[in-house]
Design an enzyme around this catalytic site. Structure first.
Site, PDB file in Angstrom:
ATOM      1  N   HIS A  50       0.771  -1.296   0.014  1.00  0.00           N
ATOM      2  CA  HIS A  50       0.089   0.104  -0.004  1.00  0.00           C
ATOM      3  C   HIS A  50       0.664   1.305   0.017  1.00  0.00           C
ATOM      4  O   HIS A  50       0.167   2.362  -0.384  1.00  0.00           O
ATOM      5  CB  HIS A  50      -1.056  -0.034   1.275  1.00  0.00           C
ATOM      6  CG  HIS A  50      -2.194  -0.928   1.051  1.00  0.00           C
ATOM      7  ND1 HIS A  50      -2.841  -1.492   1.987  1.00  0.00           N
ATOM      8  CD2 HIS A  50      -2.811  -1.127  -0.084  1.00  0.00           C
ATOM      9  CE1 HIS A  50      -3.889  -2.162   1.533  1.00  0.00           C
ATOM     10  NE2 HIS A  50      -3.580  -1.955   0.263  1.00  0.00           N
ATOM     11  N   CYS A  82       1.952 -14.137 -15.703  1.00  0.00           N
ATOM     12  CA  CYS A  82       1.226 -13.347 -14.876  1.00  0.00           C
ATOM     13  C   CYS A  82       2.268 -13.019 -13.664  1.00  0.00           C
ATOM     14  O   CYS A  82       2.911 -13.907 -13.120  1.00  0.00           O
ATOM     15  CB  CYS A  82       0.037 -13.702 -14.342  1.00  0.00           C
ATOM     16  SG  CYS A  82      -0.075 -15.429 -13.500  1.00  0.00           S
TER      17      CYS A  82
END
Length: 563
Positions: A189, A488
């Site tokens: 974050h 990915c």
């Protein structure tokens, strides 16, 4: 002092004196106890409750003050502080005689272990939990948490072991020219907020906290370079390179493709509906990896079919007519689920009953998830594809494809993250409709290097020639059966490595959303033949560093883009 290197997570160049934020959270004494009677326990529990609420309210207030993406992140953190399961854990410990501070520390530890074991996107949330825990303990013990300094007279470079989202959200480019941390990663974050605020940032920069406070620093948030005492010429060149990167990325628009028109869909990795906005903002053509673990971890009961359907549909509806690849639950002894009976002790969970193997032991979990996915797909125009993690054999691929067929899901693929799957890719492709290569686990198993062990980070390097060989084998096996094969993971976020993957035969690339523009620009500057030559050169190398250098020699457009 020589140049330091970390992971650039927020582009731009920042220059200023270093302000080193030195803070070490205290660990409450493991033997810390309260008086022992009911009154003491009640008083300690009240102290813990007040501290948790005070921290939750402070996080909410900071989010409201800043708004935007920061508000969502800090509201989610406030919910962690108010989690009923956490409160119950604290209460049990206090009732057993543990002090309030120690009870909070231990209760958070349970959740921390779950996320740390999950690794990747979820593992990056550990830092959030640690920060909330440390804030609550500080309140209980009457200590104040350090704040980010303001009003220093000139923009400075903030240097810290790590930065909490609660502090990062309050940073301003007018005050903080850049920040550098020793810990953290591109999906944390703190990195997300740095990008949202437009503050250049570098994380995972070992040794940076040893810099003498006040030392002038040059920080390149794209390349990850941190240069102490830079010359005026170095600053000028860095700013020119940053301008070139920005201009080059802005010029590359639309779907991913090479300079000669070869299409390479560029997709986003997401951990839930809240990541969709960033994916759309950065031009994702779809979702290449939808991690579904967030629905299952840290809960006493499995999510219902209806709850799962709603979460899947929200993402599908964001990409009408586009593709969304959902990875089914990737859990096991390394990511235990409270609602499943404990299995046998596994001395090495990474080699145990996880991923698709767990589904075979608990088919009811798989049946509910597949039913929810099928229901969501029936209500959306997006193209849903479902893939299973940790598939090792052709038999496992066929078993999963049959389960998807029975659920009404026609496009069933598999993750290629075990060497056996890459080696026998053509066999798996008989039933698997597509492949998606997970480079982190593939490197872990191919080079016997625990992905959680920092000392072995060099063996986790995606440029390892042996890993590139396995990617080439998987792509060739897929092509032999006419199946698409994507990558990915954050390896695809490296613009040079993205070109190499295309040269190896990979058909799509999926990564964290902010990395998409640089990869799009890199592909647009090179032909498919250049990508092929770069891939051949990288595989011929004998080390990761040599592979990177050899590949870049065939990709001249990277320098033009300042990459």
């Amino acid at each position: 002092m020589s140049t330091l290197t970390g992971v650039g997570v927020s582009p731009g160049v920042g220059v200023g004196p270093a302000h080193v934020l030195a803070y070490e959270a205290t660990v409450p004494d493991p033997d810390s106890r309260h008086g022992g009677d009911a009154g003491d326990a009640e008083a300690e529990l009240a102290r813990a409750g007040r501290a948790l609420e005070r921290v939750a309210a402070d996080l909410e207030e900071r989010g409201v003050r800043v708004g935007g993406e920061a508000r969502e992140i800090l509201q989610a953190q406030a919910m962690m502080a108010r989690d009923p399961g956490l409160a119950d854990g604290v209460a049990r410990l206090v009732e057993a005689g543990t002090s309030a501070a120690r009870a909070v520390y231990e209760a958070f530890g349970h959740y921390r272990d779950l996320l740390a074991a999950a690794g990747g996107y979820l593992g990056a949330r550990v830092a959030d939990l640690d920060d909330i825990r440390d804030r609550v303990v500080a309140v209980i013990e009457g200590r104040s948490m350090p704040g980010v300094p303001t009003g220093t007279g000139q923009p400075y470079v903030l240097v810290a072991r790590d930065l909490a989202p609660a502090d990062t959200a309050l940073l301003s480019p007018d005050v903080v020219a850049a920040f550098v941390t020793e810990q953290g990663g591109p999906t944390g974050h703190t990195a997300i907020l740095a990008r949202a605020l437009g503050v250049p940032a570098v994380v995972a920069c070992q040794g940076v906290t040893s810099i003498v406070p006040g030392t002038p620093l040059l920080v390149d948030g794209a390349s990850g370079l941190v240069r102490p005492e830079p010359s005026d010429d170095e600053v000028l060149r860095a700013r020119e390179a940053a301008a070139a990167r920005k201009a080059g990325q802005a010029s590359a628009k639309g779907p991913g493709r090479t300079a000669d028109g070869h299409a390479v869909p560029l997709l986003a990795n997401i951990g839930g509906p809240r990541d969709v906005a960033a994916a759309l903002e950065h031009g994702a053509e779809g979702v290449g990896l939808y991690r579904t673990e967030f629905l299952f971890l840290d809960r006493a009961e499995a999510p219902s079919e209806q709850e799962q359907e709603a979460a899947y549909l929200e993402v599908l509806d964001a990409f009408p007519g586009g593709g969304v690849v959902v990875r089914t639950l990737d859990a096991g002894a390394d990511k235990p689920l409270a609602f499943l009976p404990p299995g046998a002790h596994e001395p090495n969970p990474a080699l145990g009953e996880r991923g698709v193997r767990l589904f075979r032991t608990h088919p009811e979990i798989m049946d509910t998830q597949l039913a929810a996915l099928a229901a969501a797909a029936s209500r959306s125009s997006a193209r849903l594809q479902v893939m299973a993690p940790m598939v090792a054999t052709a038999e496992e691929a066929a078993w999963f494809a049959a389960a998807c067929d029975a659920a009404g899901l026609p496009s069933a693929g598999v993750m290629i993250e075990i060497p056996s799957a890459a080696l026998r890719a053509a066999d798996l492709a008989v039933r698997a409709a597509f492949f998606s290569i997970g480079t982190n686990d593939l490197a872990q198993y191919a080079l016997a290097a625990d992905r959680q062990l920092g000392a072995l980070a060099g063996l986790q390097e995606a440029w390892q020639p042996a890993l590139l060989d396995l990617v080439a084998l998987a792509a060739a096996g897929a092509a032999e059966r006419g199946r698409p094969c994507g990558v990915c993971g954050e390896a695809a976020a490296d613009p040079a490595l993205a070109c190499v993957f295309v040269g190896l035969g990979v058909t799509s690339l999926s990564m964290s959303a902010p990395s998409l523009p640089a990869v799009r620009a890199a592909l647009a500057r090179h032909t498919r033949q250049q990508c092929h030559l770069a891939a051949v050169a990288a595989r011929a190398a004998s080390s990761a560093g040599e592979a990177r250098a050899e590949a870049r020699s065939h990709l001249p457009g990277l320098a033009d883009l300042g990459l």
